[in-house]
Design an enzyme around this catalytic site. Structure first.
Site, short mmCIF file in Angstrom:
data_model
loop_
_atom_site.label_atom_id
_atom_site.label_comp_id
_atom_site.label_asym_id
_atom_site.label_seq_id
_atom_site.Cartn_x
_atom_site.Cartn_y
_atom_site.Cartn_z
N ASP A 1 0.88 -1.18 0.00
CA ASP A 1 0.00 0.00 0.00
C ASP A 1 0.91 1.23 0.00
O ASP A 1 2.13 1.12 0.22
CB ASP A 1 -0.89 -0.01 1.26
CG ASP A 1 -1.81 1.21 1.35
OD1 ASP A 1 -2.45 1.54 0.33
OD2 ASP A 1 -1.88 1.84 2.41
N SER A 2 0.32 2.39 -0.19
CA SER A 2 1.09 3.63 -0.09
C SER A 2 1.55 3.87 1.35
O SER A 2 2.46 4.66 1.59
CB SER A 2 0.21 4.81 -0.52
OG SER A 2 -0.94 4.88 0.32
N CYS B 1 -4.41 -1.67 -1.85
CA CYS B 1 -4.57 -0.24 -2.06
C CYS B 1 -5.52 -0.06 -3.23
O CYS B 1 -5.23 -0.57 -4.33
CB CYS B 1 -3.20 0.35 -2.38
SG CYS B 1 -3.21 2.09 -2.81
N GLU C 1 -2.51 8.44 8.42
CA GLU C 1 -1.06 8.21 8.45
C GLU C 1 -0.44 8.85 9.69
O GLU C 1 0.57 8.38 10.21
CB GLU C 1 -0.40 8.79 7.19
CG GLU C 1 -0.60 7.96 5.94
CD GLU C 1 0.21 6.66 5.93
OE1 GLU C 1 1.38 6.65 6.33
OE2 GLU C 1 -0.38 5.63 5.53
N CYS D 1 -11.11 2.92 0.06
CA CYS D 1 -9.69 3.18 0.31
C CYS D 1 -9.34 2.38 1.55
O CYS D 1 -10.07 2.40 2.55
CB CYS D 1 -9.47 4.67 0.56
SG CYS D 1 -7.84 5.07 1.22
N HIS E 1 -7.23 2.73 3.80
CA HIS E 1 -6.96 3.46 5.05
C HIS E 1 -8.22 3.61 5.91
O HIS E 1 -8.15 3.72 7.12
CB HIS E 1 -6.43 4.87 4.75
CG HIS E 1 -4.97 4.93 4.43
ND1 HIS E 1 -4.45 4.50 3.23
CD2 HIS E 1 -3.90 5.38 5.16
CE1 HIS E 1 -3.14 4.69 3.23
NE2 HIS E 1 -2.78 5.22 4.39
N1 DGL Z 1 -4.82 3.14 0.88
C1 DGL Z 1 -4.95 3.69 -0.40
C2 DGL Z 1 -6.16 3.31 -1.17
O1 DGL Z 1 -6.72 2.28 -0.86
C3 DGL Z 1 -4.16 4.85 -0.83
C4 DGL Z 1 -4.46 6.13 -0.21
C5 DGL Z 1 -3.50 7.18 -0.69
O2 DGL Z 1 -2.29 6.93 -0.60
O3 DGL Z 1 -3.96 8.21 -1.16
O4 DGL Z 1 -6.58 3.96 -2.06
#
Ligand code: DGL
Length: 272
Positions: free
Chosen positions: A10-11, A73, A152, A184, A186
């Protein structure tokens, strides 16, 4: 035969919501988790840029021994899943797509809210999911600016985080949504806050358990599923600073003793 490791990326810390579900479903499977925190957030970058990161990360995880890759992600899945499958045809991939299908099947009001990053909404994966599954259902979308960064930073129930979510959800609630799709990875970490704002009558869909089951199916068809209940090792890698990442491992997935390894980007490649 030693157990087959899977790579999850993931990011940043978002993919930990998927890792958590994978650990429940497949405790004995070794995992290498990679957080590209040098580049977080991905959601406001171009699809092309995210595709470049995703390819390099996949290559690195395969070099480290991963045999199956979970793109944990939504943004990277939207930007790169198709190309990753083309580029690494021998590798099984599991990707994320917003759970519009179960939402459309179960809504009573016929109005569903989807929250995801701008890049996810731009990708053709999202367009195709809406086209295939949202018949007769009104879909309301919001990119919830600032939410990925707040998570984050570990601000899971800060007043600022609540304000960010209220700005996105209140207009949707005013239009009678009964379901919120988390597009997302997150966002599952703020489900308690979302549920407080939306109320108990609104269903919040976290796709992580379904993704873990799909990972299990792919491992099984190849004879790679590691049996047993004793937990296998997880390696945590980050391209950002180690300490804050380790602190979040304790808070987000109850891994307070986990240590992380630092990776560096060197041009378009990753190095230890
Ligand atoms: N967790 C990510 C997603 O599912 C990326 C969020 C991001 O880095 O902007 O889209």
């Amino acid at each position: 035969m030693p157990a087959v490791p899977i790579g999850v990326f993931d990011s940043g810390v978002g993919g930990l919501s998927v890792l958590r579900a994978i650990r429940r479903q497949l405790p004995a499977q070794p995992v290498i988790y990679l957080a590209d925190q040098a580049h977080v957030p991905y959601g406001s970058r171009t699809l092309e840029e995210v595709r470049g990161f995703s390819e390099a990360i996949t290559r690195y995880l395969l070099d480290q021994g991963a045999r199956l890759i979970v793109v944990a992600c939504n943004t990277a899945s939207a930007a790169a899943l198709h190309e990753l499958r083309d580029r690494f045809p021998e590798v099984p991939f599991v990707g994320m797509e917003p759970a519009v299908k179960p939402a459309a099947e179960h809504t009573h009001t016929g109005v569903v809210g989807v929250i995801a990053t701008p890049a996810t909404f731009q990708g053709r994966l999202y367009a195709s999911v809406v086209e295939r599954f949202a018949h007769g259902v009104t879909i309301l979308q919001d990119t919830v600016p600032g939410l990925v960064t707040a998570i984050e930073n570990g601000q899971l129930d800060a007043p600022e985080t609540r304000a960010i979510l209220e700005a996105a959800l209140e207009p949707m609630l005013a239009q009678n949504i009964d379901t919120v799709v988390l597009g997302c990875t997150h966002f599952p970490f703020v489900i308690p806050l979302i549920q407080q704002i939306a109320g108990p009558g609104v269903r919040v869909i976290d796709p992580a358990p379904a993704v873990a089951r799909q990972t299990e199916r792919l491992l099984e068809t190849r004879g790679w599923r590691a049996e047993g209940e004793s937990p296998a090792a997880v390696r945590y890698l980050t391209t950002g600073p180690r300490k804050p990442f380790e602190a979040l491992l304790g808070r987000l997935i109850d891994a307070p003793d986990a240590t992380a390894e630092k990776l560096r980007w060197s041009r378009a490649n990753l190095r230890a």
